[in-house]
Design a protein around this motif. Structure first.
Motif, PDB file in Angstrom:
ATOM      1  N   LEU A   1       9.861  34.781  47.734  1.00 18.89           N
ATOM      2  CA  LEU A   1       9.269  35.302  46.858  1.00 18.89           C
ATOM      3  C   LEU A   1      10.258  34.711  45.600  1.00 18.89           C
ATOM      4  O   LEU A   1       9.856  34.463  44.466  1.00 18.89           O
ATOM      5  CB  LEU A   1       9.296  36.822  46.970  1.00 18.89           C
ATOM      6  N   LEU A   2      11.551  34.877  45.977  1.00 20.61           N
ATOM      7  CA  LEU A   2      12.584  34.500  44.880  1.00 20.61           C
ATOM      8  C   LEU A   2      12.408  33.212  44.368  1.00 20.61           C
ATOM      9  O   LEU A   2      12.294  32.702  43.414  1.00 20.61           O
ATOM     10  CB  LEU A   2      14.023  34.692  45.330  1.00 20.61           C
ATOM     11  N   ALA A   3      12.300  32.236  45.398  1.00 17.61           N
ATOM     12  CA  ALA A   3      12.058  30.884  45.252  1.00 17.61           C
ATOM     13  C   ALA A   3      10.786  30.393  44.722  1.00 17.61           C
ATOM     14  O   ALA A   3      10.701  29.917  43.477  1.00 17.61           O
ATOM     15  CB  ALA A   3      12.086  30.032  46.713  1.00 17.61           C
TER      16      ALA A   3
ATOM     17  N   GLY B   1      21.875  42.464  42.625  1.00 18.13           N
ATOM     18  CA  GLY B   1      21.852  41.159  41.949  1.00 18.13           C
ATOM     19  C   GLY B   1      20.489  40.582  42.094  1.00 18.13           C
ATOM     20  O   GLY B   1      19.872  40.013  41.286  1.00 18.13           O
ATOM     21  N   LEU B   2      20.013  40.622  43.524  1.00 17.65           N
ATOM     22  CA  LEU B   2      18.543  39.916  43.669  1.00 17.65           C
ATOM     23  C   LEU B   2      17.467  40.495  42.950  1.00 17.65           C
ATOM     24  O   LEU B   2      16.795  39.747  42.300  1.00 17.65           O
ATOM     25  CB  LEU B   2      18.352  40.100  44.902  1.00 17.65           C
TER      26      LEU B   2
ATOM     27  N   LEU C   1      14.093  39.815  35.825  1.00 21.23           N
ATOM     28  CA  LEU C   1      14.408  39.010  34.630  1.00 21.23           C
ATOM     29  C   LEU C   1      13.334  37.802  34.667  1.00 21.23           C
ATOM     30  O   LEU C   1      12.688  37.520  33.837  1.00 21.23           O
ATOM     31  CB  LEU C   1      15.597  38.435  34.696  1.00 21.23           C
ATOM     32  N   MET C   2      13.104  37.163  35.933  1.00 16.67           N
ATOM     33  CA  MET C   2      12.241  36.116  36.202  1.00 16.67           C
ATOM     34  C   MET C   2      10.724  36.697  35.769  1.00 16.67           C
ATOM     35  O   MET C   2       9.982  36.038  35.122  1.00 16.67           O
ATOM     36  CB  MET C   2      12.282  35.452  37.505  1.00 16.67           C
ATOM     37  N   THR C   3      10.383  37.824  36.273  1.00 19.89           N
ATOM     38  CA  THR C   3       8.914  38.278  36.143  1.00 19.89           C
ATOM     39  C   THR C   3       8.681  38.544  34.476  1.00 19.89           C
ATOM     40  O   THR C   3       7.493  38.285  34.092  1.00 19.89           O
ATOM     41  CB  THR C   3       8.793  39.648  36.803  1.00 19.89           C
ATOM     42  N   PHE C   4       9.711  38.595  33.749  1.00 17.13           N
ATOM     43  CA  PHE C   4       9.593  38.746  32.361  1.00 17.13           C
ATOM     44  C   PHE C   4       9.184  37.615  31.651  1.00 17.13           C
ATOM     45  O   PHE C   4       8.311  37.291  31.117  1.00 17.13           O
ATOM     46  CB  PHE C   4      10.922  39.387  31.739  1.00 17.13           C
ATOM     47  N   ILE C   5       9.885  36.477  32.232  1.00 19.50           N
ATOM     48  CA  ILE C   5       9.435  35.295  31.901  1.00 19.50           C
ATOM     49  C   ILE C   5       7.996  34.741  32.350  1.00 19.50           C
ATOM     50  O   ILE C   5       7.252  34.176  31.731  1.00 19.50           O
ATOM     51  CB  ILE C   5      10.541  34.129  32.386  1.00 19.50           C
TER      52      ILE C   5
END
Lengths: 95, 521
Positions: free
Chosen positions: B202-204, B288-289, B295-299
């Motif tokens: 998911l993070l990747a 942290g993760l 932050l990424m979902t915002f982008i």
């Protein structure tokens, strides 16, 4: 006196945990209350593409990181060292 | 049907059509996780291995697994969709879901690890009378698990139907069966590694999507936000319609912040690590993760609004849930869409597995072993009951998924958080930090917190107006946490003060000592 030391350490952890919790609560609810009560300020555009609200939201996330880092750093060094000392003393005192 | 609607908007999408790459990734994920399950099954022989992975998970591994448990489809697809359709407002959820984690670290993680065995009821029941506390804590756990499961299963049915073109019922049954295979055979060891794999994927996946989206804006997020403001007006950068009533905002914030610290499937993860220090490290990693992910979902949300367009997003799914997959298709073609679809599927599977395992622990460890058997049960029987409870919960999950087909269940995640924050969290905190807490106080705070959440949500606009189509609601707030959290604390404290419990008071020193030192060696 390991027993007294233990109580002391427990109190110390409790104080730091409560203080940091309070910091997080104040920061987050400060953010939420600004969203609720001062929408014009939160919507003020600082520079192209960045509003005050977005900056503060990102800072809330940073604050969450920072407080967990502060706690973890304190616990990993001071707390664990003191606790290790108490463990040693208890072991030495065992008949 | 779906692509016809989208085509009318001038964009065609492969969402809803069988997508070879999605199916390949999907089977790859299933094959890898079943391989893990096979490996885990050979190591799962005792109850401790089944529920707590033999306490062998490292702090960092558990951090990834916690993140995997927490980053549900609701937060990946839901927040990206919310940001895409209404901009700034998505940030209110992202921050609320994140700030629960420091609270878990400061107040819960270490005492929990040192005092308990498999469930949070272990901690509350310590020094109190086992039967009443266990029964009420198990009810609190099962209520949270049930509502969370319904939301996940209905989400799974809709999502998989939308992305793979399978029927709703088939999707629910597939999710139920695969999840059951993980939990039943591989227990916590398999569940943990499925979470870790899923968190990594998911993070990747989110990171790749971010990089590809930002590459169109010179890798400057502000340029992307500005493009969104140009297209939809500067209102997207400001608070919108989500928060109209300040009390509503505070109440939602309270539920999000303290609910995390009362979610049974999250709390259970702290028993998988060897000691309190590792429990602490795992929250550090998880915070942290998860923060990075939000932050990424915002982008991603803004990326979807600009690169896909709101019209297309809402044409494919009214709730906006397909924003991230649509963005994947635009920036990376059908291949990336397939990958993201498979990741979303993996996300649901992993969360459902974690929930089922924590429900099974409440049924077998709290209710069977400590209530029915009075704390004396042999290991073989315990494991057998745990597996039977898992199968029962798997069947219940599938049934609930099918029963609630087509219902609006979005509020159920909020409900689960409200119950966790007002039933489980106050009992946990008071039992750990307050010397005079009593059995009656613990039961009262859990029961009152859980029931008052249920009743107030029933009387709230969410049910009365949105679901029953009424015109008024007796209780004004959509989320009851503002009332129910203080109520639960107050009831717990008052009941404890009215009838002191001598035994519990005397044993607090022992509890305090164990809370700091862990199990005495």
């Amino acid at each position: 006196m390991p027993r007294e030391q233990l109580k002391q350490l427990g109190r110390e952890r409790w104080r730091i945990a409560l203080t940091l919790s309070l910091v997080v609560v104040v920061i987050y609810f400060g953010f939420i209350l600004l969203v609720a009560f001062n929408k014009p300020m939160m919507g003020y555009v600082l520079t192209e593409g960045l509003s005050v609200g977005m900056l503060l939201g990102a800072l809330v996330i940073l604050a969450a990181w920072l407080t967990t880092w502060i706690y973890t750093a304190w616990a990993n060094s001071h707390y664990d060292t003191t606790l290790g000392g108490i463990h040693d003393e208890i072991r030495r005192n065992k008949p | 049907m779906i692509h016809l609607v989208a085509a009318a908007e001038g964009v065609s999408t492969a969402i809803g059509e069988p997508n070879t790459i999605a199916i390949v990734f999907f089977f790859l994920f299933i094959a890898i996780t079943l391989g893990i399950t096979y490996w885990a099954a050979r190591q799962t022989k005792t109850t401790e291995e089944f529920f707590a992975a033999g306490r062998s998970i490292s702090g960092r591994q558990n951090g990834f697994a916690l993140a995997g448990d927490y980053m549900s489809a609701a937060s990946f697809l839901g927040i990206a969709g919310l940001v895409a359709t209404s901009g700034f407002d998505g940030l209110i959820y992202s921050t609320g879901w994140l700030v629960g984690w420091p609270i878990v670290l400061f107040l819960i993680a270490e005492p929990l690890r040192n005092l308990g065995k498999y469930t949070f009821a272990d901690v509350v029941a310590f020094r109190l009378q086992q039967v009443p506390v266990r029964v009420s804590a198990a009810l609190g756990t099962l209520a949270v698990v049930a509502f969370y499961l319904i939301a996940q299963m209905v989400g799974a049915g809709n999502l998989i139907r939308l992305m793979f073109g399978l029927s709703y019922e088939t999707s629910v049954v597939i999710v139920g069966c695969v999840m059951l295979a993980y939990v039943l055979f591989g227990g916590m060891i398999a569940t943990t590694w499925v979470q870790i794999v899923k968190a990594g994927l998911l993070l990747a996946g989110a990171f790749l999507l971010c990089v590809l989206s930002l590459s169109k804006f010179g890798f400057n997020p502000l340029a992307l936000f500005d493009a969104a403001a140009d297209r939809y007006g500067e209102a997207v950068l400001a608070p919108g319609k989500l928060v109209t009533n300040p009390w509503e905002a505070v109440s939602l914030g309270l539920a999000l912040m303290f609910g995390t610290a009362g979610l049974p499937h999250i709390l259970m993860r702290f028993y998988t690590v060897p000691d309190a220090k590792a429990a602490r490290q795992s929250v550090f990693w998880a915070t942290g993760l998860i923060g990075f992910f939000y932050l990424m979902t915002f982008i991603l949300g803004f990326g979807a609004a600009v690169l896909v367009g709101r019209g297309v997003i809402t044409a494919v799914d009214k709730g906006g849930n397909m924003a991230a997959p649509l963005l994947a298709e635009v920036v990376g073609g059908t291949g990336l869409l397939g990958f993201i679809a498979a990741v979303a599927f993996a996300t649901i599977l992993a969360v459902v597995a974690g929930l089922t395992l924590s429900g099974a622990a409440a049924l077998s460890h709290d209710l069977w072993v400590n209530v029915v058997r009075g704390g004396h049960s042999n290991a073989k029987e315990e494991l057998r009951v745990a597996r039977a409870a898992t199968v029962a919960l798997g069947i219940v999950a599938i049934a609930l998924g099918i029963v609630f087909k087509g219902q609006n269940v979005a509020f159920m995640v909020g409900l689960a958080f409200a119950i966790a924050a007002s039933g489980n969290f106050p009992a946990l905190v008071l039992s750990v930090f307050w010397r005079r807490y009593t059995t009656a106080g613990a039961v009262a705070s859990i029961v009152v917190g859980t029931l008052s959440s249920l009743i107030l949500i029933y009387l709230s606009p969410t049910i009365q107006i949105d679901i029953f189509q009424g015109t008024t609601a007796w209780f004004p707030l959509k989320n009851p946490a503002l009332v129910t959290i203080p109520l639960s604390f107050a009831v717990g404290i008052i009941v404890s003060l009215l009838a002191p419990e001598k035994n519990a008071l005397e044993q607090y020193d022992h509890k305090e000592r164990r809370m700091i030192m862990g199990v005495e060696d």
